[in-house]
Design a protein around this motif. Structure first.
Motif, short mmCIF file in Angstrom:
data_model
loop_
_atom_site.label_atom_id
_atom_site.label_comp_id
_atom_site.label_asym_id
_atom_site.label_seq_id
_atom_site.Cartn_x
_atom_site.Cartn_y
_atom_site.Cartn_z
N GLU A 63 0.82 -1.22 0.00
CA GLU A 63 0.00 0.00 0.00
C GLU A 63 0.85 1.27 0.00
O GLU A 63 0.34 2.37 -0.13
N GLY A 64 2.16 1.10 0.23
CA GLY A 64 3.06 2.25 0.27
C GLY A 64 3.03 3.03 1.57
O GLY A 64 3.49 4.16 1.64
N THR A 65 2.52 2.41 2.64
CA THR A 65 2.38 3.12 3.92
C THR A 65 3.29 2.58 5.02
O THR A 65 3.26 3.09 6.14
N TRP A 66 4.08 1.56 4.75
CA TRP A 66 4.84 0.88 5.79
C TRP A 66 5.77 1.80 6.58
O TRP A 66 5.70 1.85 7.80
N MET A 67 6.67 2.51 5.91
CA MET A 67 7.65 3.35 6.61
C MET A 67 6.97 4.37 7.51
O MET A 67 7.36 4.54 8.66
N ASP A 68 5.97 5.05 6.98
CA ASP A 68 5.28 6.09 7.75
C ASP A 68 4.58 5.50 8.97
O ASP A 68 4.71 6.01 10.09
N GLU A 69 3.82 4.45 8.75
CA GLU A 69 3.04 3.86 9.83
C GLU A 69 3.94 3.26 10.91
O GLU A 69 3.71 3.45 12.10
N ALA A 70 4.96 2.53 10.50
CA ALA A 70 5.85 1.88 11.46
C ALA A 70 6.64 2.91 12.26
O ALA A 70 6.76 2.79 13.48
N SER A 71 7.15 3.94 11.60
CA SER A 71 7.96 4.93 12.33
C SER A 71 7.09 5.81 13.23
O SER A 71 7.56 6.33 14.23
#
Length: 154
Positions: free
Chosen positions: A120-128
């Motif tokens: 979905e392209g949201t991994w880095m933002d959501e995880a950090s």
């Protein structure tokens, strides 16, 4: 994990990768352990780490069968956690990592949670967002978007 491990009092780095280990046990005597490598085993849970919770700085536990992160909160000095290719699929488990105050480097690629949100392209933002102290995620430096109120023009 054999009981004779507890005799390794001065051991700072222990590598037991690729050994068909199913449970983390017998770490009680390892008073100086800083790095524990348990990759490519059959470990399903992080229980058993409490004995090294005050000294362990790095845990390498990729390619196991871990779905739940219960027990991670005992890792008071953990800085590096490499746990790629496990089975964590829920944010509810991921946020348990916030209980490790020193964690700055996390490799989580290959877990169902990461795969879903990377697509979905949201991994880095959501995880950090959930782990604000991280400096590196999946080998990539985490760059915080600081909002500076003073620089805005009306």
């Amino acid at each position: 994990m054999d009981a004779s491990l507890s005799t390794l009092i001065n051991c700072e780095k222990l590598s037991l990768s690729t050994n068909c280990i199913e449970k983390i046990t017998n770490l009680n005597g390892l008073k100086n352990l800083r790095i524990l490598s348990l990759g490519r085993n059959n470990i399903k849970a992080l229980t058993g780490l409490e004995a090294v919770g005050d000294t362990l700085e790095e845990l390498w536990i990729s390619y196991n069968l871990i779905e739940k992160l219960k027990g991670i909160q005992s890792m008071k000095n953990l800085k590096v956690l490499y746990m790629s290719n496990n089975l964590v699929k829920e944010w509810g488990e991921f946020v348990r990592l916030a209980d490790t105050p020193c964690l700055v480097d996390l490799v989580f690629v290959g877990n169902p949670l990461e795969e879903k949100h990377s697509a979905e392209g949201t991994w880095m933002d959501e995880a950090s967002k959930r782990l604000p102290n991280l400096k590196k995620l999946d080998g990539i430096p985490v760059i915080k978007q600081e909002e500076d109120e003073g620089d805005r023009e009306s």
